[in-house]
Design a protein around this motif. Structure first.
Motif, PDB file in Angstrom:
ATOM      1  N   GLU A 154       0.739  -1.313  -0.019  1.00 12.11           N
ATOM      2  CA  GLU A 154       0.107  -0.099   0.132  1.00 12.11           C
ATOM      3  C   GLU A 154       0.842   1.251  -0.054  1.00 12.11           C
ATOM      4  N   VAL A 155       0.670   2.054  -0.924  1.00 14.05           N
ATOM      5  CA  VAL A 155       1.410   3.411  -1.159  1.00 14.05           C
ATOM      6  C   VAL A 155       0.351   4.540  -1.043  1.00 14.05           C
ATOM      7  N   THR A 156       0.560   5.620  -0.245  1.00 15.54           N
ATOM      8  CA  THR A 156      -0.441   6.714  -0.263  1.00 15.54           C
ATOM      9  C   THR A 156       0.087   7.599  -1.493  1.00 15.54           C
ATOM     10  N   VAL A 157      -0.851   7.779  -2.528  1.00 14.54           N
ATOM     11  CA  VAL A 157      -0.644   8.649  -3.496  1.00 14.54           C
ATOM     12  C   VAL A 157      -1.331   9.910  -3.406  1.00 14.54           C
ATOM     13  N   HIS A 195       4.071   8.967 -20.708  1.00 12.18           N
ATOM     14  CA  HIS A 195       2.788   8.778 -19.913  1.00 12.18           C
ATOM     15  C   HIS A 195       1.698   8.774 -20.876  1.00 12.18           C
ATOM     16  N   PHE A 196       1.408   9.358 -21.952  1.00 10.80           N
ATOM     17  CA  PHE A 196       0.271   9.105 -22.609  1.00 10.80           C
ATOM     18  C   PHE A 196       0.489   7.792 -23.242  1.00 10.80           C
ATOM     19  N   ALA A 197       1.576   7.552 -24.046  1.00 12.98           N
ATOM     20  CA  ALA A 197       1.791   6.495 -24.759  1.00 12.98           C
ATOM     21  C   ALA A 197       1.422   5.121 -23.861  1.00 12.98           C
ATOM     22  N   HIS A 198       2.025   5.168 -22.710  1.00 14.34           N
ATOM     23  CA  HIS A 198       1.734   4.037 -21.702  1.00 14.34           C
ATOM     24  C   HIS A 198       0.289   3.662 -21.509  1.00 14.34           C
ATOM     25  N   GLU A 230      11.402   4.107 -10.684  1.00 13.45           N
ATOM     26  CA  GLU A 230      11.696   5.687 -10.982  1.00 13.45           C
ATOM     27  C   GLU A 230      10.367   6.192 -11.550  1.00 13.45           C
ATOM     28  N   TRP A 231       9.557   5.301 -11.796  1.00  6.97           N
ATOM     29  CA  TRP A 231       8.325   5.476 -12.346  1.00  6.97           C
ATOM     30  C   TRP A 231       7.314   5.615 -11.559  1.00  6.97           C
ATOM     31  N   LEU A 232       7.295   5.261 -10.249  1.00  7.64           N
ATOM     32  CA  LEU A 232       6.458   5.390  -8.858  1.00  7.64           C
ATOM     33  C   LEU A 232       5.974   6.852  -9.267  1.00  7.64           C
ATOM     34  N   SER A 233       6.815   7.797  -9.257  1.00 11.68           N
ATOM     35  CA  SER A 233       6.435   9.468  -8.779  1.00 11.68           C
ATOM     36  C   SER A 233       5.457   9.644 -10.121  1.00 11.68           C
TER      37      SER A 233
END
Ligand code: GLU
Length: 547
Positions: free
Chosen positions: A213-216, A235-238, A255-258
């Motif tokens: 669980e991560v707080t976003v 971002h969009f292509a993903h 590194e993509w978590l942010s």
């Protein structure tokens, strides 16, 4: 504002397929409920590293332990970083380590129904959705220049504000219709930004498959979704690709978590259900006392080419990575030494939240063990593969004599013995280790521990008595007979009882012979080595070693 008119002015393409049709073009996959669809999505920069392999293995295992699909998508939106042949190199490198894709770029498969798998070839799909977002008032054009954006960033930094394009700083968010059309008329370049609906006041709990669980915090940045060259951002292509390629589990670096808040908002405005995410921690290494990330600049072992050139046994690298991926793999492997590693129940949830420690010494151990399990024939094939690609001309000529090498390998590996020897760690070292079996690479240094007269007496006497027909025990009896001639004990027990009475023991006689024949103080069974070399070469070596 007439948003339909604006969308048509910004995305004038006449041949776009309406967004909703893509749901039929790329229907849900026919799969069992638990079957995972995973992907490796590299940028074609030509550098494929251990982290990619680690991640690819997690993807491949997640898909194949659940009866799912693992595919290759090429994220080539950044034209400048593209390197020719990079895609083939990814496929070739992973194949070397036994990782195959079921579908995707350059993969010959009937399953290829979700392509194109190169993002540049998917421009129309992205543009269709960007156009729809503009029509809905959820995206807008931004004409800010690089200089203007830099000035805003400096101002934000000076005032200790979050940097980026949001709220009061999002200058183009509320441009009037007239201003937009005037800019377009003036031919000003523009990007398309998301009109974020989020607020940093709102937080929610998100379940990551690895991190738990991560707080976003909600996204409030008006991120760029389409760049000025008409190509989308990551971002969009993903969001589009993982939705329409029907990915169920996105495994990617932490590194993509942010960026996760952005990705979740994009899924929401596009009306897509997000996939499950698993953010992996980076591979670490010990550098003196400190633990740090493996670095492209400092650590040659990060590059996959390193393992191929050094001749690591591919399966050993994979098995070692499995121990890093799931910490209970090692125990399972010890309990099931004969089992295929693919029978292990890999689970992404078992991956460690902190970075796994990569240890080359441990890998070397695994590599030795895996190679020691091969038959002499299999080991020959493995070494030969390396020799063909990286060996010297001499290595190549040595390996042309398969029967001879197999004899040598049977000895070196201890085939047929009680316990296998683990002398071969990797092909480069293993091939080099065989050099003393060939006259053109036999380069002894003769580090004898005894004086000239002793060495010569041992060599001369053994030369006289040597008969290649002798079996092991006769051979050894002859070695023993030499001991008293040089003041050595012929029985170890005798020597151990009164070491001061002798200059050495029978084992020192054997060492002198060993150094003469192999150039080394340690080797596999010397009697067998002499049998493999044959009488003529053995005698020539005894003679050449005389001082
Ligand atoms: N192209 C991205 C990268 O190479 C892929 C990240 C992802 O797997 O989504 O970092």
């Amino acid at each position: 504002m007439d948003l339909k008119k604006l969308a048509a002015a910004l995305i004038p393409d006449g041949d776009l397929v309406p967004p909703e049709e893509y749901e039929n073009i790329y229907p849900e996959r026919d799969r069992a409920p638990k079957a995972e669809v995973t992907r490796l999505a590299p940028s074609p920069t030509g550098f494929i590293h251990l982290g990619n392999l680690y991640s690819a293995l997690a993807d491949e295992r997640s898909a194949h332990t659940t009866g799912g699909t693992f595919y290759l998508r090429i994220e080539d939106t950044d034209e400048k970083r593209k390197v020719d042949g990079a895609v083939e190199s990814v496929i070739r490198s992973l194949k070397y380590f036994g990782i195959d894709f079921d579908e995707g770029a350059e993969i010959d498969s009937l399953q290829n129904k979700y392509g194109p798998y190169y993002q540049r070839q998917r421009a129309k799909i992205y543009r269709s959705f960007v156009k729809r977002l503009i029509e809905q008032g959820l995206a807008y054009p931004c004409f800010c220049t690089e200089d203007e954006l830099n000035a805003v960033r400096e101002e934000q930094t000076a005032n200790k504000k979050t940097t980026g394009y949001y709220g009061e700083y999002a200058k183009c968010r509320n441009l009037s219709e007239d201003a937009i059309y005037a800019n377009l008329k003036a031919g000003k370049p523009f990007v398309i930004r998301l009109k974020s609906q989020g607020s940093i006041e709102n937080k929610f709990i998100f379940r990551d498959a690895i991190k738990g669980e991560v707080t976003v915090t909600e996204n409030d940045q008006d991120v760029v979704i389409l760049k000025s060259d008409g190509i989308p951002t990551y971002h969009f292509a993903h969001a589009i690709d993982d939705h329409f390629m029907r990915t169920t589990l996105v495994i990617r670096g932490e590194e993509w978590l942010s960026s996760l808040p952005v990705h979740l908002e994009l899924h929401k405005v596009l009306g897509f259900k997000p996939p499950r995410y698993a953010h992996t921690s980076s591979l670490m290494k010990m550098d003196g006392e400190t633990k740090r990330k493996l670095s492209k600049r400092k650590d040659p072992e990060l590059s996959l080419d390193y393992y191929r050139k050094a001749g690591y046994f591919p399966k050993a690298v994979i098995k070692y990575l499995m121990t890093l991926l799931n910490s209970d793999f090692e125990e399972w492997s010890l309990k099931n030494p004969e089992a295929d590693f693919r029978d292990f129940k890999f689970r992404i949830e078992k991956m460690s939240r902190s970075g796994a420690l990569f240890d080359l010494d441990k890998l070397n151990d695994v590599s030795k063990t895996e190679i020691s399990k091969l038959s002499a024939e299999e080991c020959y094939e493995f070494l030969k593969g390396w020799v063909d690609e990286f060996g010297t001309d001499k290595d190549k000529s040595h390996f042309a004599d398969k029967d001879y090498i197999i004899k040598v390998l049977s000895l070196v590996m201890g085939v047929g013995g009680k316990k296998r020897r683990k002398d071969i760690e990797r092909a480069e070292q293993g091939v080099k280790m065989l050099d003393y079996f060939f006259d053109d690479t036999f380069a002894p240094e003769y580090n004898f521990r005894f004086d000239k007269a002793t060495v010569n007496t041992v060599l001369e006497n053994f030369e006289k008595s040597y008969d290649p027909a002798d079996d092991n025990s006769t051979w050894f009896a002859k070695v023993k007979q030499i001991a008293p001639l040089v003041g050595f004990a012929s029985e170890m027990s005798e020597y151990k009882a009164n070491p001061e009475k002798f200059k050495g023991s029978v084992s020192d006689v054997a060492e002198i012979l060993r150094i003469a024949i192999t150039g080394m103080a340690n080797s596999p069974d010397l009697c067998t080595i002499m049998a493999i070399l044959g009488k003529e070469r053995s005698l020539a070596r005894l003679n050449a070693a005389k001082r």
